[in-house]
Write a protein that holds these residues in place. Structure first.
Motif, PDB file in Angstrom:
ATOM      1  N   MET A  85      30.586  42.935  39.455  1.00  0.00           N
ATOM      2  CA  MET A  85      31.037  41.623  39.925  1.00  0.00           C
ATOM      3  C   MET A  85      32.461  41.715  40.457  1.00  0.00           C
ATOM      4  O   MET A  85      33.321  42.328  39.834  1.00  0.00           O
ATOM      5  CB  MET A  85      31.005  40.601  38.786  1.00  0.00           C
ATOM      6  CG  MET A  85      31.577  39.237  39.158  1.00  0.00           C
ATOM      7  SD  MET A  85      31.621  38.052  37.783  1.00  0.00           S
ATOM      8  CE  MET A  85      29.885  37.649  37.664  1.00  0.00           C
ATOM      9  N   LYS A  86      32.690  41.107  41.605  1.00  0.00           N
ATOM     10  CA  LYS A  86      34.043  41.050  42.138  1.00  0.00           C
ATOM     11  C   LYS A  86      34.865  40.049  41.326  1.00  0.00           C
ATOM     12  O   LYS A  86      34.325  39.110  40.742  1.00  0.00           O
ATOM     13  CB  LYS A  86      34.023  40.642  43.609  1.00  0.00           C
ATOM     14  CG  LYS A  86      33.449  41.709  44.522  1.00  0.00           C
ATOM     15  CD  LYS A  86      33.543  41.296  45.978  1.00  0.00           C
ATOM     16  CE  LYS A  86      33.006  42.398  46.878  1.00  0.00           C
ATOM     17  NZ  LYS A  86      33.074  42.028  48.313  1.00  0.00           N
ATOM     18  N   GLU A  87      36.160  40.275  41.307  1.00  0.00           N
ATOM     19  CA  GLU A  87      37.056  39.408  40.562  1.00  0.00           C
ATOM     20  C   GLU A  87      38.133  38.860  41.491  1.00  0.00           C
ATOM     21  O   GLU A  87      38.409  39.424  42.558  1.00  0.00           O
ATOM     22  CB  GLU A  87      37.717  40.176  39.412  1.00  0.00           C
ATOM     23  CG  GLU A  87      36.717  40.692  38.383  1.00  0.00           C
ATOM     24  CD  GLU A  87      37.370  41.595  37.356  1.00  0.00           C
ATOM     25  OE1 GLU A  87      37.238  41.330  36.149  1.00  0.00           O
ATOM     26  OE2 GLU A  87      38.006  42.578  37.764  1.00  0.00           O
ATOM     27  N   VAL A  88      38.729  37.757  41.062  1.00  0.00           N
ATOM     28  CA  VAL A  88      39.806  37.137  41.829  1.00  0.00           C
ATOM     29  C   VAL A  88      40.993  36.907  40.905  1.00  0.00           C
ATOM     30  O   VAL A  88      40.884  36.194  39.909  1.00  0.00           O
ATOM     31  CB  VAL A  88      39.372  35.797  42.455  1.00  0.00           C
ATOM     32  CG1 VAL A  88      40.578  35.065  43.045  1.00  0.00           C
ATOM     33  CG2 VAL A  88      38.337  36.026  43.543  1.00  0.00           C
ATOM     34  N   ILE A  89      42.112  37.545  41.216  1.00  0.00           N
ATOM     35  CA  ILE A  89      43.365  37.244  40.532  1.00  0.00           C
ATOM     36  C   ILE A  89      43.875  35.933  41.101  1.00  0.00           C
ATOM     37  O   ILE A  89      44.018  35.782  42.321  1.00  0.00           O
ATOM     38  CB  ILE A  89      44.414  38.349  40.767  1.00  0.00           C
ATOM     39  CG1 ILE A  89      43.864  39.724  40.348  1.00  0.00           C
ATOM     40  CG2 ILE A  89      45.702  38.028  40.029  1.00  0.00           C
ATOM     41  CD1 ILE A  89      43.699  39.916  38.880  1.00  0.00           C
ATOM     42  N   LEU A  90      44.138  34.957  40.247  1.00  0.00           N
ATOM     43  CA  LEU A  90      44.491  33.612  40.716  1.00  0.00           C
ATOM     44  C   LEU A  90      45.764  33.113  40.049  1.00  0.00           C
ATOM     45  O   LEU A  90      45.985  33.337  38.857  1.00  0.00           O
ATOM     46  CB  LEU A  90      43.341  32.643  40.437  1.00  0.00           C
ATOM     47  CG  LEU A  90      43.489  31.206  40.936  1.00  0.00           C
ATOM     48  CD1 LEU A  90      42.121  30.634  41.318  1.00  0.00           C
ATOM     49  CD2 LEU A  90      44.144  30.296  39.902  1.00  0.00           C
ATOM     50  N   LYS A 106      32.515  34.907  41.818  1.00  0.00           N
ATOM     51  CA  LYS A 106      33.502  35.908  41.408  1.00  0.00           C
ATOM     52  C   LYS A 106      34.134  35.469  40.095  1.00  0.00           C
ATOM     53  O   LYS A 106      34.310  34.275  39.849  1.00  0.00           O
ATOM     54  CB  LYS A 106      34.580  36.086  42.476  1.00  0.00           C
ATOM     55  CG  LYS A 106      34.052  36.549  43.816  1.00  0.00           C
ATOM     56  CD  LYS A 106      35.115  36.466  44.900  1.00  0.00           C
ATOM     57  CE  LYS A 106      34.523  36.770  46.266  1.00  0.00           C
ATOM     58  NZ  LYS A 106      35.493  36.561  47.363  1.00  0.00           N
ATOM     59  N   ARG A 107      34.475  36.417  39.269  1.00  0.00           N
ATOM     60  CA  ARG A 107      35.128  36.123  38.004  1.00  0.00           C
ATOM     61  C   ARG A 107      36.631  35.944  38.238  1.00  0.00           C
ATOM     62  O   ARG A 107      37.266  36.746  38.919  1.00  0.00           O
ATOM     63  CB  ARG A 107      34.878  37.241  37.000  1.00  0.00           C
ATOM     64  CG  ARG A 107      35.454  36.986  35.617  1.00  0.00           C
ATOM     65  CD  ARG A 107      34.860  37.943  34.625  1.00  0.00           C
ATOM     66  NE  ARG A 107      34.947  39.324  35.079  1.00  0.00           N
ATOM     67  CZ  ARG A 107      34.155  40.303  34.647  1.00  0.00           C
ATOM     68  NH1 ARG A 107      33.208  40.053  33.773  1.00  0.00           N
ATOM     69  NH2 ARG A 107      34.303  41.549  35.098  1.00  0.00           N
ATOM     70  N   LEU A 108      37.181  34.881  37.667  1.00  0.00           N
ATOM     71  CA  LEU A 108      38.601  34.599  37.828  1.00  0.00           C
ATOM     72  C   LEU A 108      39.411  35.329  36.754  1.00  0.00           C
ATOM     73  O   LEU A 108      39.002  35.393  35.591  1.00  0.00           O
ATOM     74  CB  LEU A 108      38.867  33.100  37.741  1.00  0.00           C
ATOM     75  CG  LEU A 108      38.159  32.215  38.780  1.00  0.00           C
ATOM     76  CD1 LEU A 108      38.536  30.744  38.558  1.00  0.00           C
ATOM     77  CD2 LEU A 108      38.521  32.641  40.194  1.00  0.00           C
ATOM     78  N   VAL A 109      40.558  35.870  37.159  1.00  0.00           N
ATOM     79  CA  VAL A 109      41.492  36.513  36.238  1.00  0.00           C
ATOM     80  C   VAL A 109      42.815  35.772  36.357  1.00  0.00           C
ATOM     81  O   VAL A 109      43.431  35.749  37.423  1.00  0.00           O
ATOM     82  CB  VAL A 109      41.689  38.005  36.579  1.00  0.00           C
ATOM     83  CG1 VAL A 109      42.676  38.641  35.609  1.00  0.00           C
ATOM     84  CG2 VAL A 109      40.356  38.740  36.559  1.00  0.00           C
TER      85      VAL A 109
END
Length: 223
Positions: free
Chosen positions: A1-6, A84-87
């Motif tokens: 799964m792609k992730e997103v640094i937010l 996408k999973r949020l970080v």
């Protein structure tokens, strides 16, 4: 799964007091490696920035009044983070403000279960120690000298590096010194492009090596 640094910046601490988002920054990760995909926007919060918030991010009311409103970017933002999973560092804060903005527009809230909170990870790994983003940058020797103000994209870039360290996924490095005694850090994946700079055998080295091979081969042949 792609992730997103937010990361977000706001007009103040609590959305319950009517504070709004003034900046959103997102950096996409694929297998923990940043891609070229980013989302960034400044926002018109339609209210004044508190003095404390101004000290943190430096965005003035005059500057923000010329930016788009959240309603104008919400679909682009949701499309960017979809599936996408949020970080997030301190996810409760950012999700609280984002969900407040979404509710005001009649949109569904983001689910915290789909989020990784690096603050919680750091708290578990380093109980009793400072776990702010700056403190973690210092711990992992991540250069945060550009962080004069809290800006969303800079914070995302720093958090991406901290996140990889928190997961103990930092790639190993080899530490050499060249003939000028200058330190060279080498990534094993790219070692071929560096070895000529590090290893420079002399004629005497070649001679000794040939003699060693003759002795070694002769010994192994008759044994």
């Amino acid at each position: 799964m792609k992730e997103v640094i937010l990361d977000t910046e706001t007009t103040g601490l609590s959305f319950k007091d009517g504070h709004r988002i003034v900046e959103i920054g997102c950096i996409e990760l694929d297998d923990l490696i940043p891609t070229q995909n980013k989302f960034h926007c400044y926002l018109n919060p339609e209210r004044k920035v508190s003095e404390k918030a101004l000290e943190v991010h430096g965005y003035t009311d005059e500057f923000l009044s010329t930016q788009k409103k959240f309603a104008e970017v919400v679909d682009e933002f949701l499309n960017f983070i979809e599936n996408k999973r949020l970080v997030i560092h301190n996810a409760e804060f950012d999700l609280g403000h984002l969900n407040n903005e979404l509710v005001l527009l009649g949109k569904k809230k983001l689910i915290i279960e789909n989020t990784i909170d690096t603050l919680a990870i750091a708290r578990d790994k380093f109980p009793g120690s400072p776990i702010s983003l700056d403190a973690l940058c210092k711990r992992y020797r991540v250069d945060n000298s550009k962080r004069r103000h809290h800006t969303a994209l800079i914070d995302c870039d720093l958090l991406a590096k901290v996140y990889i360290n928190l997961l103990d996924q930092k790639e190993p490095t080899l530490d050499f010194k060249n003939q000028d005694n200058e330190k060279i850090i080498i990534n094993p994946k790219n070692i071929n492009q560096y070895y000529k700079k590090v290893i420079k055998p002399t004629e005497e080295d070649f001679k000794l090596h040939k003699e060693y091979l003759k002795r070694s081969l002769k010994k192994n042949f008759f044994n």
